[in-house]
Structure formats: C-alpha cells, structure tokens
Design a protein around this motif. Sequence first.
Motif, mmCIF file in Angstrom:
data_model
loop_
_atom_site.group_PDB
_atom_site.id
_atom_site.type_symbol
_atom_site.label_atom_id
_atom_site.label_comp_id
_atom_site.label_asym_id
_atom_site.label_seq_id
_atom_site.Cartn_x
_atom_site.Cartn_y
_atom_site.Cartn_z
ATOM 1 N N ALA A 189 32.239 39.991 -2.055
ATOM 2 C CA ALA A 189 30.971 40.374 -1.442
ATOM 3 C C ALA A 189 30.029 40.913 -2.501
ATOM 4 O O ALA A 189 30.436 41.240 -3.625
ATOM 5 C CB ALA A 189 31.188 41.427 -0.352
ATOM 6 N N ILE A 190 28.775 41.004 -2.128
ATOM 7 C CA ILE A 190 27.783 41.762 -2.878
ATOM 8 C C ILE A 190 27.336 42.892 -1.972
ATOM 9 O O ILE A 190 27.021 42.670 -0.802
ATOM 10 C CB ILE A 190 26.590 40.888 -3.308
ATOM 11 N N ARG A 191 27.329 44.091 -2.493
ATOM 12 C CA ARG A 191 27.016 45.264 -1.695
ATOM 13 C C ARG A 191 25.812 45.984 -2.302
ATOM 14 O O ARG A 191 25.699 46.112 -3.524
ATOM 15 C CB ARG A 191 28.221 46.204 -1.656
ATOM 16 N N ILE A 192 24.939 46.445 -1.418
ATOM 17 C CA ILE A 192 23.773 47.220 -1.841
ATOM 18 C C ILE A 192 23.811 48.551 -1.107
ATOM 19 O O ILE A 192 23.873 48.584 0.130
ATOM 20 C CB ILE A 192 22.459 46.487 -1.534
ATOM 21 N N VAL A 193 23.804 49.638 -1.846
ATOM 22 C CA VAL A 193 23.801 50.977 -1.269
ATOM 23 C C VAL A 193 22.578 51.706 -1.814
ATOM 24 O O VAL A 193 22.433 51.852 -3.032
ATOM 25 C CB VAL A 193 25.083 51.758 -1.616
ATOM 26 N N ARG A 211 22.089 51.054 -5.658
ATOM 27 C CA ARG A 211 23.193 50.483 -6.415
ATOM 28 C C ARG A 211 23.514 49.103 -5.854
ATOM 29 O O ARG A 211 23.775 48.948 -4.664
ATOM 30 C CB ARG A 211 24.426 51.395 -6.303
ATOM 31 N N ILE A 212 23.459 48.092 -6.708
ATOM 32 C CA ILE A 212 23.811 46.729 -6.314
ATOM 33 C C ILE A 212 25.068 46.352 -7.089
ATOM 34 O O ILE A 212 25.110 46.502 -8.319
ATOM 35 C CB ILE A 212 22.670 45.736 -6.636
ATOM 36 N N GLU A 213 26.081 45.855 -6.378
ATOM 37 C CA GLU A 213 27.355 45.641 -7.053
ATOM 38 C C GLU A 213 28.131 44.475 -6.468
ATOM 39 O O GLU A 213 28.012 44.127 -5.293
ATOM 40 C CB GLU A 213 28.215 46.910 -6.957
ATOM 41 N N TRP A 214 28.911 43.855 -7.329
ATOM 42 C CA TRP A 214 29.930 42.922 -6.900
ATOM 43 C C TRP A 214 31.100 43.735 -6.335
ATOM 44 O O TRP A 214 31.443 44.779 -6.876
ATOM 45 C CB TRP A 214 30.446 42.086 -8.071
ATOM 46 N N VAL A 215 31.686 43.233 -5.276
ATOM 47 C CA VAL A 215 32.867 43.878 -4.706
ATOM 48 C C VAL A 215 33.996 42.850 -4.697
ATOM 49 O O VAL A 215 33.865 41.783 -4.084
ATOM 50 C CB VAL A 215 32.617 44.385 -3.273
ATOM 51 N N GLY A 216 35.075 43.178 -5.405
ATOM 52 C CA GLY A 216 36.154 42.220 -5.551
ATOM 53 C C GLY A 216 37.463 42.686 -4.957
ATOM 54 O O GLY A 216 37.567 43.762 -4.357
ATOM 55 N N VAL A 231 37.585 46.732 -6.288
ATOM 56 C CA VAL A 231 37.018 46.695 -7.631
ATOM 57 C C VAL A 231 35.527 46.386 -7.528
ATOM 58 O O VAL A 231 35.122 45.423 -6.876
ATOM 59 C CB VAL A 231 37.721 45.630 -8.494
ATOM 60 N N THR A 232 34.690 47.196 -8.143
ATOM 61 C CA THR A 232 33.245 46.975 -8.113
ATOM 62 C C THR A 232 32.700 46.835 -9.531
ATOM 63 O O THR A 232 33.258 47.368 -10.486
ATOM 64 C CB THR A 232 32.511 48.131 -7.412
ATOM 65 N N GLU A 233 31.613 46.091 -9.631
ATOM 66 C CA GLU A 233 30.957 45.881 -10.922
ATOM 67 C C GLU A 233 29.464 45.783 -10.686
ATOM 68 O O GLU A 233 29.014 45.102 -9.741
ATOM 69 C CB GLU A 233 31.479 44.601 -11.585
ATOM 70 N N SER A 234 28.687 46.415 -11.498
ATOM 71 C CA SER A 234 27.239 46.450 -11.323
ATOM 72 C C SER A 234 26.631 45.055 -11.397
ATOM 73 O O SER A 234 27.040 44.217 -12.218
ATOM 74 C CB SER A 234 26.603 47.348 -12.391
ATOM 75 N N LEU A 235 25.669 44.808 -10.544
ATOM 76 C CA LEU A 235 24.921 43.553 -10.534
ATOM 77 C C LEU A 235 23.456 43.885 -10.789
ATOM 78 O O LEU A 235 22.833 44.630 -10.020
ATOM 79 C CB LEU A 235 25.080 42.841 -9.189
ATOM 80 N N GLU A 236 22.909 43.344 -11.848
ATOM 81 C CA GLU A 236 21.521 43.633 -12.206
ATOM 82 C C GLU A 236 20.603 42.645 -11.494
ATOM 83 O O GLU A 236 20.417 41.511 -11.915
ATOM 84 C CB GLU A 236 21.336 43.526 -13.729
#
Length: 397
Positions: A20-24, A322-327, A335-340
Amino acid sequence: MEALYERLAEAASGLSADGAIRIVAQYEPVAGVGAPVAPPTVKLKETDGPGQLFEDRWVGGQRTKVVLLDQRQSQANRCETALLEAVDLGDAVVPHLALHVTAEGRELRMTNLDAPHRSRDAYFRDALDEAGVKFDETDTGRALRDAGTGDVRAFLESAPSDLVFGLWDSHRKRRVQLKVPRTYTSEMVGLDPLSGKRAAGRFDSWNFPGDNVELTADGWRPVDGTGKKGSKGKTLKASAVGHGMIPPVEGMGGVTVRAIERNATLAMAGLRALRFGDASKEYVRAARALLAALALLGDRLAFAAPAVRLRSGCDLLLVSERIEWVGRGREGVAVTESLELDTAAQALQLFEFARSRAEEAGLVWSKDPVRLRPNAQVQQAIERSFRLEGIGEAEGE
C-alpha cells in the motif's frame, strides 16, 4: 520518475513487497489549536434528527473518542473535483462522460467525476449521444453496461476514475450488477472532541411580526395572530417566507479537538484485483500503474495545498504530512519507507509518465470527453427544477 513508476507498477500487480501507499497528515484550525471546527451534520437514526458522528477508535494504542470531520465519500469527491478542474485547465487528460444541458438560459454540465453514482448514474442511463441515440446503445455505453469483473477495460478507456474511487451499477437491471470497490480511501477525524453549542436566531430591525402569514395566489399577506386559517387553508410563520424575527435558541455548535488527522491509503490489492480480459501482460501492468498514478494525482491535487476548506467553519491548515510505502511486516511490524511525492506537480509528472507507458502498451485515451445530452423526460424535469416560481403559483398548483 522512471524508478518510482517501476516500483508502483510492480506493487500494483502484486509483484513486490509493497502492499500500500499510506498518507498521514496532521491539521489544525486556521484560527489555531483549540478553535472550534464544524463537523458535517447528518441525520441520526437514533433520534431521527440532526447530529454529528462520534465513535471510539484505537489511536496510537489508546482507545480514543473521535469526531468524523470528512467521510470517505466526501474525500473521494474532493479528489474527483480536483481532477476535473485539472482536466478543464488542460493540465491533465482523463477520459470522462460529460452530460450537457441547457435549461432556463443556463448552461449546465454533469460528468462522471461529479455525478452522484459516477458513470453508472441514472442521468447517464437516461442520456442520448449527440446523434440522439440512447447512451446505453452506443458503442461506449454498451461497453460500459456489459463490462464485468473479468474485464473492466471499458471503464479504463472511458471513465478510469471510477476504478479508483469505486462504482456500483445499481440502476441497470441485470442478473449480476458490477461492483468495483474503491482502491483509494481517505478520511479526516478530530481526536478527543468537546462538543460546543451556539445560539441561532434572526433580528428584524423593523420588528416584523414573527408569525401568521397566509399564502395567496400572488404571494402572501399578513394575517392577525388568532391562528385562524385563511382562504387558502394554510397559515404559516413569517419565517417561511423569509421575514420576521426568530428568537435565539440553543443549537448544535462546532467541536474543539485535541488534534486533526487525515489518513489516506492506496491499496495495491485492490489494483491487483482489476482484470482486463485477454489484454497482454504489458497492458495489464501498465493499466494498474496508471490507475495508481491517477489516485495519487487526485490526492495531491486535493490535499497537497497548505490549507483545505471542508465547509463553512472548517478551514484547516496542514501542519505535517507523511507519505510512505507500506510493505510486508517483519517481527509483527509493517515495514515503511518514505515516498517523495509532496506536490501536485510531482504527481502530475508521475501520471503523465504512467499514461505514456500505458499508451505504449496499447491503451487509447481520448482527449475529448464522451458528450451526451439528456432525453426529453430528464430535460423537462431539469427545466422544471430551475424554474423560479412564486409561492402563490406553487400553492395554486
């Protein structure tokens, strides 16, 4: 941008660990933390009257009372409105249906990006093309009508936003009605709300009496305060015709909250569930990636700005995001990683890249919408709804 696209394409087809892609995002009232904000007013089943939506949720591992400030449907509509504006400005190409109406000298338009039921709305079912053919009997209309879960290419080609924000073909009588759940969701809530009250009323500087008017053939007339019915048999308060004094009464007010959060997700499982018939593997991969990019574009167009207005009394300032990949999780933690992808300009660049890849794979997108007009019955109903009639005329009918 190519690396971002490739990662998005792999995720949308379930070929990577990204789920997923998550935006908080955190907001505060433009007047500052602690200032009241206005939630939407809904009709409550319990009281059959107006109210606001409160519920308990787990927030940060703690049971927390929240108030709903913007529902998923409303947030999706904000994205669709932003996409339509980008299309109208020529900033993006997104195929859509456009129903054009002329009524009482007004030029009106409804598209699947702002219709209540998107492309499956009854307005489009009862529409005609420019040659006078029923929409459902045109090539485009028939393809949309006959599409099933095994092949949604017709929607990708003519109304792709429906596949992002969800559709249900409930107005057409079929043995199996097509339903496509939304792949993008977003909502905004206020944490730890404290309900407020307000006094609502109206002062009349000329001291117009606050009750007893009678409807007449040419409008209305004041009557005495005996409460007797007039010749028309209907006596109302002056407020019914926009006059008179209304004493202040206690009403439902805004709420004060500790914090305001927006949570949005783009679910890769939803994109992976979309089927495109016998299309090639390259087409399917590019189609899913394009829909993912379309969802992100809608979100950035609607919510990347420094402030957002939900409704009167609810102007909010973006404090952090915060925009992030959710794995796939490890040791019980995702596992999350920042998405620019902070700006609408970046999202538009990604979208255009995805569109070019989809076109290389065989997708054909028209830059012009499918133009439609209402049938005679709908045209008549629309004209009637826009006809400004006096109270007396309406009562006479």
